[in-house]
Design a protein around this motif. Sequence first.
Motif, PDB file in Angstrom:
ATOM      1  N   UNK A  84      -9.631  17.466  -5.467  1.00 42.36           N
ATOM      2  CA  UNK A  84      -9.425  16.698  -6.711  1.00 42.36           C
ATOM      3  C   UNK A  84      -8.043  16.049  -6.705  1.00 42.36           C
ATOM      4  N   UNK A  85      -7.035  16.832  -6.261  1.00 47.37           N
ATOM      5  CA  UNK A  85      -5.668  16.316  -6.269  1.00 47.37           C
ATOM      6  C   UNK A  85      -5.542  15.101  -5.350  1.00 47.37           C
ATOM      7  N   UNK A  86      -6.046  15.235  -4.112  1.00 44.02           N
ATOM      8  CA  UNK A  86      -5.888  14.152  -3.122  1.00 44.02           C
ATOM      9  C   UNK A  86      -6.644  12.905  -3.579  1.00 44.02           C
ATOM     10  N   UNK A  87      -7.851  13.127  -4.114  1.00 39.71           N
ATOM     11  CA  UNK A  87      -8.661  11.989  -4.576  1.00 39.71           C
ATOM     12  C   UNK A  87      -7.907  11.204  -5.655  1.00 39.71           C
ATOM     13  N   UNK A  88      -7.369  11.926  -6.654  1.00 40.55           N
ATOM     14  CA  UNK A  88      -6.686  11.244  -7.767  1.00 40.55           C
ATOM     15  C   UNK A  88      -5.396  10.577  -7.279  1.00 40.55           C
ATOM     16  N   UNK A  89      -4.621  11.296  -6.432  1.00 36.75           N
ATOM     17  CA  UNK A  89      -3.349  10.728  -5.953  1.00 36.75           C
ATOM     18  C   UNK A  89      -3.590   9.440  -5.172  1.00 36.75           C
ATOM     19  N   UNK A  90      -4.563   9.485  -4.248  1.00 37.07           N
ATOM     20  CA  UNK A  90      -4.805   8.273  -3.430  1.00 37.07           C
ATOM     21  C   UNK A  90      -5.325   7.142  -4.307  1.00 37.07           C
ATOM     22  N   UNK A  91      -6.176   7.493  -5.282  1.00 37.90           N
ATOM     23  CA  UNK A  91      -6.742   6.451  -6.133  1.00 37.90           C
ATOM     24  C   UNK A  91      -5.654   5.790  -6.981  1.00 37.90           C
ATOM     25  N   UNK A  92      -4.783   6.625  -7.562  1.00 37.17           N
ATOM     26  CA  UNK A  92      -3.699   6.086  -8.400  1.00 37.17           C
ATOM     27  C   UNK A  92      -2.724   5.258  -7.555  1.00 37.17           C
ATOM     28  N   UNK A  93      -2.446   5.763  -6.328  1.00 37.19           N
ATOM     29  CA  UNK A  93      -1.541   5.019  -5.445  1.00 37.19           C
ATOM     30  C   UNK A  93      -2.175   3.695  -5.022  1.00 37.19           C
ATOM     31  N   UNK A  94      -3.501   3.705  -4.865  1.00 37.83           N
ATOM     32  CA  UNK A  94      -4.196   2.475  -4.466  1.00 37.83           C
ATOM     33  C   UNK A  94      -4.095   1.421  -5.561  1.00 37.83           C
ATOM     34  N   UNK A 101       8.614   2.940  -2.765  1.00 41.92           N
ATOM     35  CA  UNK A 101      10.066   2.728  -2.787  1.00 41.92           C
ATOM     36  C   UNK A 101      10.770   3.705  -3.733  1.00 41.92           C
ATOM     37  N   UNK A 102      10.021   4.210  -4.754  1.00 40.08           N
ATOM     38  CA  UNK A 102      10.654   5.227  -5.610  1.00 40.08           C
ATOM     39  C   UNK A 102      10.425   6.579  -4.941  1.00 40.08           C
ATOM     40  N   UNK A 259       5.053   3.750   4.006  1.00 38.28           N
ATOM     41  CA  UNK A 259       3.588   3.741   4.075  1.00 38.28           C
ATOM     42  C   UNK A 259       3.083   3.294   2.721  1.00 38.28           C
ATOM     43  N   UNK A 260       2.469   2.115   2.671  1.00 37.82           N
ATOM     44  CA  UNK A 260       2.009   1.672   1.353  1.00 37.82           C
ATOM     45  C   UNK A 260       0.576   1.166   1.383  1.00 37.82           C
TER      46      UNK A 260
END
Length: 370
Positions: A84-94, A101-102, A259-260
């Motif tokens: 759940x954590x990885x899914x949400x983090x990658x989705x929000x970052x996407x 940069x922060x 990495x962006x």
Amino acid sequence: MSDVQIHWFSIINSVVVVFFLSGILSMIIIRTLRKDIANYNKEDDIEDTMEESGWKLVHGDVFRPPQYPMILSSLLGSGIQLFCMILIVIFVAMLGMLSPSSRGALMTTACFLFMFMGVFGGFSAGRLYRTLKGHRWKKGAFCTATLYPGVVFGICFVLNCFIWGKHSSGAVPFPTMVALLCMWFGISLPLVYLGYYFGFRKQPYDNPVRTNQIPRQIPEQRWYMNRFVGILMAGILPFGAMFIELFFIFSAIWENQFYYLFGFLFLVFIILVVSCSQISIVMVYFQLCAEDYRWWWRNFLVSGGSAFYVLVYAIFYFVNKLDIVEFIPSLLYFGYTALMVLSFWLLTGTIGFYAAYMFVRKIYAAVKID
């Protein structure tokens, strides 16, 4: 960063490979399963003359609870939490909300999300533990809340002690460590207990066949049914699908590059989930056809097989790409790599386990059993 073409190439390559394999696997599995189920469901008078073989034979044992059900459900609960954590983090970052940069935004978000996803982890672990005939739910909840985070915290703390010894500015300050501990015991632990309580009270998963009183004897297994051979075979495919992305993540961590390309990462994550599920289903099908019903632990280990390849790749990267000679930097590299490999194994193992569990319940529900 100007390697966008390589990313597109690798993504298209992975997608083609995964679709090709999905096609082959679904054709094989669906055709053989249809044939199996049709044979098993034929009239009884034919069945008396025909000797039973294959996966129907183990129907009385396939849902027999494994050894150490508490540890298994705890690891799977942590896996769900990670997923759940990885899914949400990658989705929000996407979506562009976490700029690389922060510094530290990604890590902070991941830590907080992991704490709050404890509800889902605890719920799934509690329900599975109840299904596996477990009774000591408080101990199980404590195990879920402390097993994986405890290992992670322990490794990080030891590595941090070494960095402190070097008087490096890269060390995590002691108050931050205390704050993390407070978050773990103040947010994560109560949430896992809450989720576990509701999961344990909920109806257990519905298994379509009854378990016999006396366990069947397991026949002699072939060499290729060995657990380690299974890990090697099952790990290649998911690892091949995300191998190039892994190279970029490693360069971002160890060589100070940005990495962006989180959109690519999201696609790769979906490909990884699909390929893990498929491989896991194939492996469990072969295992049940060989009349070996001890699939719970084995499937969890085998589905996480790609973590073994990640470890091998990390060693290769260390030898070929990085020129680290001192002891403490090497220790840091391998310490953090061990954390990555452990988390990756939990993640892929959990995805594979749930896919296989759904598959096994589906195929046994489709067969008429006297």
